[in-house]
Design an enzyme around this catalytic site. Structure first.
Site, mmCIF file in Angstrom:
data_model
loop_
_atom_site.group_PDB
_atom_site.id
_atom_site.type_symbol
_atom_site.label_atom_id
_atom_site.label_comp_id
_atom_site.label_asym_id
_atom_site.label_seq_id
_atom_site.Cartn_x
_atom_site.Cartn_y
_atom_site.Cartn_z
ATOM 1 N N HIS A 59 93.359 30.273 -8.534
ATOM 2 C CA HIS A 59 93.302 31.550 -9.245
ATOM 3 C C HIS A 59 94.720 32.081 -9.470
ATOM 4 C CE1 HIS A 59 88.778 32.454 -8.284
ATOM 5 N NE2 HIS A 59 88.962 31.456 -9.121
ATOM 6 N N HIS A 81 82.072 32.815 -15.444
ATOM 7 C CA HIS A 81 82.962 33.776 -14.788
ATOM 8 C C HIS A 81 83.628 34.626 -15.867
ATOM 9 C CE1 HIS A 81 86.954 34.389 -12.341
ATOM 10 N NE2 HIS A 81 86.373 35.523 -12.681
ATOM 11 N N HIS A 90 92.146 23.448 -9.950
ATOM 12 C CA HIS A 90 91.718 24.850 -10.105
ATOM 13 C C HIS A 90 92.180 25.718 -8.938
ATOM 14 C CE1 HIS A 90 89.330 28.228 -11.439
ATOM 15 N NE2 HIS A 90 88.690 28.265 -10.288
ATOM 16 N N MET A 135 91.084 30.117 -4.762
ATOM 17 C CA MET A 135 90.417 28.838 -4.604
ATOM 18 C C MET A 135 91.481 27.749 -4.549
ATOM 19 S SD MET A 135 87.096 29.047 -7.138
ATOM 20 C CE MET A 135 85.776 30.233 -6.820
ATOM 21 N N HIS A 162 86.502 33.290 -18.433
ATOM 22 C CA HIS A 162 87.533 32.563 -17.684
ATOM 23 C C HIS A 162 87.130 31.133 -17.375
ATOM 24 C CE1 HIS A 162 89.884 31.157 -14.225
ATOM 25 N NE2 HIS A 162 90.850 31.675 -14.933
ATOM 26 N N HIS A 163 85.945 30.931 -16.837
ATOM 27 C CA HIS A 163 85.487 29.557 -16.665
ATOM 28 C C HIS A 163 83.972 29.506 -16.624
ATOM 29 C CE1 HIS A 163 85.634 30.396 -12.156
ATOM 30 N NE2 HIS A 163 84.492 29.748 -12.244
ATOM 31 N N TYR A 165 80.218 37.099 -12.116
ATOM 32 C CA TYR A 165 79.655 35.765 -12.240
ATOM 33 C C TYR A 165 78.238 35.926 -12.785
ATOM 34 C CZ TYR A 165 83.449 33.298 -9.932
ATOM 35 O OH TYR A 165 84.665 32.740 -9.643
#
Length: 633
Positions: free
Chosen positions: A393, A312, A391, A475, A241-242, A207
């Protein structure tokens, strides 16, 4: 029967060229294969056009998994005489799909020109044919194929194999994308926030935080965001990824330009801004996001001056050669909109208190934005939800944002009734995450409860999965775009570890050993707790008992206003509210569009239990419990 099908699906060469500009949506599925489409909400129909670099046959299908079995497929071609052939088919195996008795995909047009074949066709969302897949507002695996030769003698049973190269699968939400783009304001400007040629660490998960100060003109006078666009470095699409962008009012000029791993490389003040007021959220597979024409997200004008962009990076091969300059571009205007928008994050609190057993064919978790929060923060006429972003994972395969409303006092059933889900995606794809535009915005009233329900599969895992930031963690969240803006940024729940009922049946059964209980009670670090949980004998019975305990057990709710974020929330003595809504024995059932029937349900069992209790812990008690449950990786 074959003769009838050929009569229906064969058209002579008199049709004009397909007008691809009439399709507002498009996606390149592969170099040389582009899908164009549009849909009509009132008619509940969808139109497609495929544009493929071939002079042979082309195929397109809707698949449950990305493979051919149980896929709804069409195959079409234009022969050397310019005649168009087209068939609605169904695949039961990875072989030539059979032609349907009911031809529900309708050929509209087709051409072959300059080495490209274009076939246009349409269908109703629901056909009531068991060999057709319904088109819904959810992720679907679009499969595609082609061959550079037409079938022998234009015989639908002589379609040659496409080969291993001329095929593929692509995830899309065909009905959840904005197809009527709002007009761009005349005074539109763009603010771009990107990192600058950073070398992504050789870690599976990173992150990365970067700090930006808003331009002086935005600081001086409020501007309104109308569009959010990802700017992903070419070649890094699988690694970024995000991205979540937070507003932050606790920083100063000395923090501007800070860039590094969110934990350990940037200052604590910067890392503590994550988990606060969300300005934008984007994830892999997402496209541009537009606010409705009468809505804008306010920024600046005396509000927070600084923003923190949290990216991320997913680097499963732990490569050292990934350089990235990705970020987000914000289009904004000075024109005051009718409504100011907000983004509300709801779901299961992301912490090690979110526990998912290994070896589960299916395991369900949920997190609530409960009535206590909506009552305290929502206006009397409620908020309007116009878009939503689900959202999880890697273990997640399905996510639903459910909507509950208190019943009248004279109700003979329960304290709550379930309304239609705001969004339901049973085919969630970790590699395709996108804001879903709601064709009919939904009102959420004070006193309503929102529940994010997540479905997981962990059959390929040998160790317990916990909530956390890594893609190997989990998550269960939803980012809700709404108006008018309220003073609430996050709304979460977690199992009530204060209660003696917490996992009582699971802990007292034969699923765990005394050694496990002792080791868990003495664990002072997350790694020690992880080691303890991995000693559980996760049999199917143990998994079911654990899930049922969590579903029916006590829950705590957390309301998170903008001036408090998760990083410092637990450093205070927070107040938790016991959830009034227990897991219902029934879920909302829409009428069957083919029969008009609704399955009868008994909804009068466990709804409304445990109402009203407020738990306010002392700082000592909260600190001890949080140390045992909420420690992050």
């Amino acid at each position: 029967m074959n003769t009838l099908i050929l009569c229906v699906c064969f058209l002579p060469a008199a049709l004009a060229a397909v007008d691809l500009s009439s399709y507002p949506l498009s996606q390149e599925l592969r170099d040389g294969y582009t899908l164009h489409w549009s849909f009509n909400v009132e008619e509940q129909s969808i139109r497609f056009a495929v544009n493929v670099s071939t002079t042979g046959w082309v195929g397109l299908g809707l698949s449950p998994t990305g493979g051919m079995p149980n896929s709804d497929i069409v195959i079409g071609w234009v022969n050397d005489q310019g005649n168009i052939f087209f068939h609605d088919r169904f695949a039961t195996a990875p072989s030539l799909p059979t032609v349907d008795v009911s031809q529900d995909w309708i050929l509209e047009d087709g051409t072959e020109q300059d080495g490209f074949t274009v076939i246009a066709f349409r269908r109703n969302w629901v056909t009531c044919d068991q060999q057709d897949r319904d088109v819904k507002v959810e992720t679907v695996r679009v499969i595609f194929s082609w061959n550079d030769a037409d079938p022998v003698g234009d015989d639908p049973d002589q379609v040659m194999y496409h080969g291993n190269q001329n095929r593929g699968s692509f995830s899309l939400n065909l009905l959840g994308i904005e197809q009527e783009i709002p007009p761009e304001p005349a005074d539109v400007q763009v603010l771009t926030t990107t990192v600058t040629n950073i070398n992504v660490p050789t870690e599976v998960t990173t992150y990365w935080c970067a700090v930006f100060e808003l331009p002086s003109e935005i600081q001086a006078e409020t501007r309104y965001i109308t569009k959010i666009s990802p700017t992903i470095s070419k070649g890094n699409e699988a690694n970024v990824h995000h991205i979540v962008v937070y507003e932050c009012d606790t920083l100063n000029n000395t923090h501007v330009g800070e860039s590094g791993a969110c934990r350990g490389e940037v200052s604590d003040a910067v890392s503590e801004c994550t988990g606060g007021l969300v300005l934008a959220a984007w994830a892999i597979g997402g496209a541009d996001f537009y606010y409705p024409a009468n809505v804008g997200y306010p920024i600046g004008g005396g509000g927070p001056r600084f923003i923190v962009m949290e990216t991320h990076y997913d680097n499963p091969e732990m490569r050292s050669d990934i350089n990235d300059s990705s970020g987000i571009a914000f289009s904004y205007t000075a024109t005051i909109p009718v409504y100011e928008a907000g983004i509300l994050t709801v779901g299961h609190l992301t912490s090690s208190g979110h526990i998912i057993p290994p070896g589960a064919a299916e395991f369900n978790s949920f997190g609530d934005c409960a009535a206590e929060c909506t009552n305290n923060y929502f206006p009397s006429n409620g908020i309007t939800v116009f878009s939503n972003f689900l959202h999880t994972h890697l273990a997640g395969y399905g996510v639903t944002l459910r909507h509950y409303r208190p019943t009248s006092e004279d109700s003979t059933c329960s304290a709550f009734e379930e309304l239609a889900p705001i969004e339901e995606n049973p085919s969630y794809d970790f590699n395709y995450q996108q804001y879903t535009v709601l064709s009919n915005p939904i009102t959420v009233l004070p006193g309503d409860t929102l529940r994010v329900e997540c479905n997981y599969r962990t059959e390929n895992r040998n160790e317990t999965t916990f909530g956390g930031p890594s893609t190997q963690d989990e998550m269960c969240l939803s980012f809700i775009a709404y108006y008018p803006r309220v003073n609430l940024t996050g709304c979460f729940s977690t199992p009530n570890f204060f209660s003696p009922l917490y996992l009582r049946n699971f802990f007292s059964g034969n699923h765990v050993s005394q050694e496990f209980l002792t080791e868990l009670a003495q664990a002072q670090t997350f790694s020690a707790r992880r080691a303890a949980w991995n000693k559980v004998n996760w049999t199917p019975e143990a998994i079911d008992t654990f899930e049922n305990n969590l579903i029916s057990g006590p829950i705590l709710d957390i309301c998170l206003p903008p001036d408090v974020n998760l990083a410092n929330f637990f450093r205070t003595a927070p107040t938790f509210f016991k959830n009034e809504l227990q897991q219902p024995n029934c879920t909302y059932q829409a009428a069957d569009q083919c029969t008009g029937s609704v399955e009868p349900m008994d909804c009068c069992s466990r709804l409304g239990q445990g109402a009203g209790e407020i738990i306010s812990g002392s700082l000592v008690l909260v600190t001890l419990c949080l140390a045992a449950v909420f420690s992050m990786l």
